[in-house]
Design a protein around this motif. Structure first.
Motif, PDB file in Angstrom:
ATOM      1  N   LEU A  65       0.668  -1.264  -0.039  1.00  0.00           N
ATOM      2  CA  LEU A  65      -0.002  -0.206  -0.034  1.00  0.00           C
ATOM      3  C   LEU A  65       0.739   1.312   0.015  1.00  0.00           C
ATOM      4  O   LEU A  65       0.562   2.519  -0.795  1.00  0.00           O
ATOM      5  N   GLU A  66       1.890   1.195   0.713  1.00  0.00           N
ATOM      6  CA  GLU A  66       2.944   2.360   0.862  1.00  0.00           C
ATOM      7  C   GLU A  66       3.577   2.662  -0.550  1.00  0.00           C
ATOM      8  O   GLU A  66       3.682   3.778  -1.041  1.00  0.00           O
ATOM      9  N   ARG A  67       3.916   1.547  -1.236  1.00  0.00           N
ATOM     10  CA  ARG A  67       4.507   1.690  -2.621  1.00  0.00           C
ATOM     11  C   ARG A  67       3.336   2.276  -3.676  1.00  0.00           C
ATOM     12  O   ARG A  67       3.927   3.205  -4.355  1.00  0.00           O
ATOM     13  N   TRP A  68       2.252   1.749  -3.702  1.00  0.00           N
ATOM     14  CA  TRP A  68       1.337   2.408  -4.379  1.00  0.00           C
ATOM     15  C   TRP A  68       0.844   3.810  -4.129  1.00  0.00           C
ATOM     16  O   TRP A  68       0.590   4.409  -5.121  1.00  0.00           O
ATOM     17  N   LEU A  69       0.988   4.016  -2.833  1.00  0.00           N
ATOM     18  CA  LEU A  69       0.597   5.536  -2.688  1.00  0.00           C
ATOM     19  C   LEU A  69       1.782   6.412  -3.148  1.00  0.00           C
ATOM     20  O   LEU A  69       1.674   7.434  -3.547  1.00  0.00           O
ATOM     21  N   GLY A  70       3.138   6.099  -3.069  1.00  0.00           N
ATOM     22  CA  GLY A  70       4.178   6.738  -3.666  1.00  0.00           C
ATOM     23  C   GLY A  70       3.896   6.822  -5.150  1.00  0.00           C
ATOM     24  O   GLY A  70       4.420   7.925  -5.733  1.00  0.00           O
ATOM     25  N   ALA A  71       3.361   5.889  -5.814  1.00  0.00           N
ATOM     26  CA  ALA A  71       3.546   5.619  -7.331  1.00  0.00           C
ATOM     27  C   ALA A  71       2.177   6.574  -7.888  1.00  0.00           C
ATOM     28  O   ALA A  71       2.305   7.026  -9.081  1.00  0.00           O
ATOM     29  N   ASN A  72       1.138   6.689  -7.023  1.00  0.00           N
ATOM     30  CA  ASN A  72      -0.267   7.076  -7.437  1.00  0.00           C
ATOM     31  C   ASN A  72      -0.539   8.370  -6.623  1.00  0.00           C
ATOM     32  O   ASN A  72      -1.907   8.345  -6.350  1.00  0.00           O
ATOM     33  N   ASN A  73       0.301   9.122  -6.238  1.00  0.00           N
ATOM     34  CA  ASN A  73      -0.079  10.089  -5.349  1.00  0.00           C
ATOM     35  C   ASN A  73      -0.943  11.146  -5.800  1.00  0.00           C
ATOM     36  O   ASN A  73      -1.686  11.430  -5.031  1.00  0.00           O
ATOM     37  N   GLU A  74      -1.002  11.213  -7.226  1.00  0.00           N
ATOM     38  CA  GLU A  74      -1.998  12.452  -7.789  1.00  0.00           C
ATOM     39  C   GLU A  74      -3.350  11.691  -7.860  1.00  0.00           C
ATOM     40  O   GLU A  74      -4.219  12.682  -8.050  1.00  0.00           O
TER      41      GLU A  74
END
Length: 724
Positions: free
Chosen positions: A650-659
């Motif tokens: 989830l943290e990696r996904w948030l970093g890649a899809n912050n927008e």
């Protein structure tokens, strides 16, 4: 010259030399004096100290010169001149006090002074001591200028009581806290103290924390949600730290031995971004303005606003476009405009003299205003829309009647390739001004223009438009006027559309077809043109040249879309060469032809016979989400608390899809709370609620075709019987 006059002249010269020497010896110390006073107290006190020092130096030089009196002069003459016979005092004695022999000796001394060469009574300068003093003075002045000055410490924010936290005896508790927010100087906002440790601050603001623990921990730090750790420095009973806030963040206080409730508490800091300036065109009212008869000037008015302040001046870029086809020339100049108004809203007004600019028949005048704000260290710039003043072409030069059917081969249509080359060369020259991502975006934008141009030319050869806007040869009434192409350059419509319109009779005299007549629907609601017919209008040699131009445009587009404009330029130049050869084709003729529609088999109408028709039923396949991770995590959070959750994913996904996330800090806070308390059902529900808007919507269900009622079924069943 008498002996007394010569002695007086020698005496004055000696006094001046002594005064100059003392002024140099003492004056060199004025420089370090002024430098150190300026360092400690400022420029005003330094000027006063320098003035007082200069007065003291002047007084010392005057006193030193006055010390060379008559007694010194007698001793100096006796010491330097042996012919004075140690009797130089007789030269200054009163005549009444002298006896006969003394009078005779004085007369002899006076004759010797009058006839002998001039004597230099000046005292010698000690150049060594003068050089040592000047060196020391310069060293002290340099030390005052270059020695690092201690930065004054701003007073810390006032402490306020912290919320109570349950703690065991001996655990460090936060008992007082304060946060000072110092916005950047260019914003003009005052510094403020926040009693809590969270709040909103301008982008680039300076934050100062002041914390007090009881009892004192061994060490403490601020830990941010992105993993950064800011150590706290102890100053007496308080702990302090400072940092520049660049983006919104979450943080917690990590003190050694602190209670868990205090260590888990998150504080939120939101950044208020500095918006770029906003520009509004006040005059003219439209982006494209036609020159009025007798108009001599073009008035312009703009209004700029910004949240913190607009720069006092703006730059107006003026472009004069002259010529047509491939012979278009551009002349650019810039004018600096000074705005009027307050700091946050300014009005920029200018009046262009058309005669001074060389504006003539068929020209375009394009202006664009660029304004910046007061952001530091790098200002933000906004551009206004391009405003065009067009001098209409002479209506008498347009072809009418049968002349509109026979024209040269599209001289104004094939003319945008040169602009694509100019844009690519400009981008290559300015490559150092852009980072990699911005450079690729601009190159991709030029590639899109190349693609649109390629599709326009390809349609003229009968190729598909790939969903792009229709050719200028469209038969819609909006395209009937002779205007400019998409590049904004002057020129007439190409010959192909002109002849196509002449082949139709769209005038008011055309009778509207009656309802029910054969072909009425097609004639009323559609056109019978075949857009690929234009491919048959060119001779084979011209078609070959145009096909070669399309091939080169394809290669140019390929490299531009990949961010390689330097590799696209050779192909773009080759395409331009082929286009110029196409321009040299003599004439084309648009034939008047009708549509070739397939015949309708009347015998099968309303028969129900479906023989020979292919089945168009598509097999249904399960839909797959483009990004299945949010849905998988959403299902994992619905499971019992004993089932683990992939926090790292989830943290990696948030970093890649912050927008894609409306509030990333809310996600970080919910994730941190769940990680600290894995058995917290409320924390799981909160995180699931944040994930829900990010899930992909399911595909719409496919509905089966309704079978109809009993009357419909009887009608369908009776169709085969009627056919027999």
């Amino acid at each position: 010259m008498s002996a007394a006059q010569r002695i007086a002249q020698w005496h004055a010269r000696a006094r001046r030399s002594r005064a100059a020497y003392l002024a140099c010896v003492c004056g060199v110390w004025l420089l370090p004096l002024a430098a150190w006073v300026a360092r400690s107290y400022g420029a005003g006190p330094a000027s006063a100290a320098a003035a007082l020092g200069a007065a003291a130096v002047g007084w010392r030089a005057w006193r030193g010169a006055r010390a060379l009196d008559r007694q010194w002069l007698r001793r100096r003459l006796d010491a330097l001149r042996a012919d004075m016979d140690d009797s130089a005092d007789l030269l200054f004695a009163d005549d009444a006090a002298l006896v006969g022999l003394q009078r005779l000796q004085r007369a002899r001394l006076q004759r010797r002074i009058e006839t002998a060469p001039a004597s230099d009574l000046r005292l010698p300068w000690n150049w060594r001591s003068l050089a040592v003093g000047a060196s020391l003075a310069l060293a002290l002045a340099a030390a005052a200028a270059w020695w690092p000055q201690p930065r004054p410490q701003a007073p810390g924010p006032a402490l306020s009581p912290a919320p109570p936290v349950a703690a065991a005896p001996g655990q460090p508790r936060l008992v007082a806290q304060a946060l000072r927010i110092e916005p950047p100087a260019y914003t003009g906002l005052p510094a403020r103290d926040e009693p809590a440790l969270e709040g909103r601050a301008a982008e680039g603001a300076r934050l100062r924390w002041r914390l007090r623990f009881q009892p004192q921990p061994a060490q403490a730090a601020l830990v941010f949600h992105d993993g950064e750790r800011l150590p706290l420095r102890r100053e007496g009973e308080d702990w302090s730290a400072q940092r520049t806030l660049a983006k919104s963040t979450l943080y917690r206080i990590d003190a050694s031995g602190a209670p868990p409730a205090q260590a888990r508490r998150l504080y939120r800091l939101d950044v208020v971004p500095d918006r770029p300036p906003q520009l509004r065109v006040l005059q003219p009212e439209r982006g494209l303005t036609l020159l009025a008869p007798g108009q001599k000037a073009w008035p312009l008015a703009f209004e700029a606003s910004d949240d913190y302040g607009v720069a006092a001046t703006a730059r107006l870029r003026i472009t004069l476009v002259q010529g047509s086809g491939e012979q278009i020339s551009f002349r650019e100049r810039s004018v600096d405009l000074r705005g009027s108004g307050n700091a946050r809203a300014k009005r920029f007004v200018h009046r262009l003299d058309l005669a001074t600019l060389g504006y003539a028949l068929g020209d375009d005048l394009i202006v664009q205003l660029s304004v910046s704000d007061n952001r530091a260290p790098q200002a933000q710039t906004a551009l206004s829309p391009s405003l065009i003043l067009r001098w209409p072409a002479d209506a008498g030069s347009e072809a009418t009647g049968i002349e509109g059917m026979v024209k040269t081969v599209l001289p104004a249509y094939f003319r945008s390739q040169r602009q694509i080359i100019i844009d690519a060369e400009t981008l290559i020259a300015q490559k150092r001004k852009f980072d990699g991502e911005s450079f690729e975006k601009k190159s991709d934008a030029i590639g899109v223009d190349q693609r649109l141009l390629r599709l326009r030319y390809g349609q003229f050869l009968g190729e598909e438009a790939e969903g792009e806007p229709k050719l200028p040869t469209s038969d819609s009434e909006d395209d009937h006027d002779h205007g400019r192409d998409g590049d904004g350059h002057a020129g007439h419509e190409p010959s192909a559309p002109a002849a196509a319109h002449d082949d139709h009779d769209h005038g008011a005299a055309a009778a509207k077809p009656a309802f029910g007549e054969e072909g009425a629907v097609l004639e009323e609601f559609g056109h019978t043109h075949d857009h690929a017919e234009a491919a048959t209008l060119l001779d084979p040699q011209t078609r070959k040249l145009l096909k070669s131009a399309l091939d080169q445009m394809w290669q140019s587009e390929l490299h531009l879309r990949q961010g390689q404009p330097q590799r696209a330029l050779p192909f773009a130049y080759k395409a331009l060469g082929f286009i110029k050869q196409v321009q040299q084709a003599s004439r084309i003729y648009l034939a008047r032809v009708g549509p070739e529609l397939p015949p309708i088999d009347e015998s099968r109408r309303l028969s129900g016979d479906r023989a020979g028709l292919a089945r168009r039923e598509d097999a249904l396949t399960p839909a797959t989400a483009a990004d299945p991770l949010p849905a998988r995590l959403w299902r994992e959070l619905d499971a019992p608390a004993s089932q683990p959750v992939d926090y790292a994913a989830l943290e990696r996904w948030l970093g890649a899809n912050n927008e894609r996330v409306a509030d990333p800090l809310a996600f970080a806070a919910a994730l941190s709370a769940l990680r600290d308390r894995p058995d917290c059902g409320e924390c799981r529900a909160r995180l699931r609620g944040l994930l829900w808007p990010l899930l992909q919507r399911p595909a719409a269900a496919v509905r089966a075709r309704a079978a109809g009622d009993a009357r419909d079924r009887r009608y369908l069943d009776g169709l085969p019987q009627e056919a027999r």
